[in-house]
Design an enzyme around this catalytic site. Sequence first.
Site, mmCIF file in Angstrom:
data_model
loop_
_atom_site.group_PDB
_atom_site.id
_atom_site.type_symbol
_atom_site.label_atom_id
_atom_site.label_comp_id
_atom_site.label_asym_id
_atom_site.label_seq_id
_atom_site.Cartn_x
_atom_site.Cartn_y
_atom_site.Cartn_z
ATOM 1 N N CYS A 118 0.803 -1.225 0.000
ATOM 2 C CA CYS A 118 0.000 0.000 0.000
ATOM 3 C C CYS A 118 0.838 1.279 0.000
ATOM 4 C CB CYS A 118 -0.953 0.003 1.191
ATOM 5 S SG CYS A 118 -2.130 -1.369 1.174
ATOM 6 N N HIS B 111 -3.240 7.390 2.379
ATOM 7 C CA HIS B 111 -3.645 6.103 1.828
ATOM 8 C C HIS B 111 -5.045 5.784 2.328
ATOM 9 C CE1 HIS B 111 -3.957 1.948 0.865
ATOM 10 N NE2 HIS B 111 -3.739 1.523 2.097
ATOM 11 N N ASN C 26 -10.022 -0.046 -0.224
ATOM 12 C CA ASN C 26 -8.563 0.018 -0.187
ATOM 13 C C ASN C 26 -8.028 -0.516 -1.503
ATOM 14 O OD1 ASN C 26 -5.814 -0.339 0.242
ATOM 15 N ND2 ASN C 26 -6.034 -1.197 2.280
#
Length: 327
Positions: free
Chosen positions: A117, A254, A284
């Site tokens: 990520c 993020h 996500n």
Amino acid sequence: MRSANTRSVIRGCGSYLPEHILTNDELSKRVDTSDEWIVQRTGIRQRHIAGEGETTSQLGVKAAQAALDAAGLTADDIDLVVCATSTPDFTFPATATVIQHALGITKGAAFDVQAVCSGFVFAITTADKFLVSGSHKRALVIGAETFSRILDWEDRGTCVLFGDGAGAVVLEAQPGDGSLEDRGVLTTHLRSDGAHRAKLFVDGGPGSTGTVGHLRMEGREVFRFAVGMITDVIEDALKALDLTAEDIDWFVPHQANRRIIEASAQKLGFAPEKVVITVDKHGNTSAASIPLALTQAVSDGRIRAGDLVLIESLGGGFTWGSAIIRW
């Protein structure tokens, strides 16, 4: 040849999301969950899922072309392609080379960066080093993922969290005066700690099981570590430029979990109206989440030329990082 005080300036950004939208209500028919449960714990309401045969590189190509169009540039103007992904089309070659070829880019280098990520922050940092050194002039930096392909769709603790998508920016080396008023990447800070592997990982790979594997996560542990680690690299970034949270125009984190985002923003002193949140619509999307959020905030007029933008992320490994960019 490097110019004094060269900066990596963002010329344009773009994104792409697969057409298929999977809502929480639809997911509740597949696993023991509900829209209320997912929204309360994550803030996610829906996510996009790649179609059959739709690959990570195909998402990346569409996002990259949109970024080129926004920058008013063509494939001939690019001499570096850096793609952040944990879901490559192939074990090799790099997905970046597939994107490079599809776009018709024939100059320079193309390679992948794998930091889960945190991948986009790592990729921006990497491309910035190439540009400020004078070795390359313009870079496509892409975050592209098809996380739906590595999910265990019977694990309600993980399958509700992730989605597919891609985002990209075009970076161009431009001379600055070395001041805080320069446009471009002003500072970057990266960290990693492999001691935390078991908290967020995929249980397969060519060198271990010979299979792709599925994503596994200890959600409470990730949440517990996330806010502290994120705070670390953000404070370092602000200190490097002698800034405070009040000086930042937009905080683009993020997009993993709304509770993590809000807790981090509150701890660091970012006003809620300065925080860009897209996790409700995208879920996500790992390395794609920050460029997707950037493109959304640019397209709706929030991020404008001259704004100070702070990006940050945390991913499996653990990896984490931040960057402050003058838009």
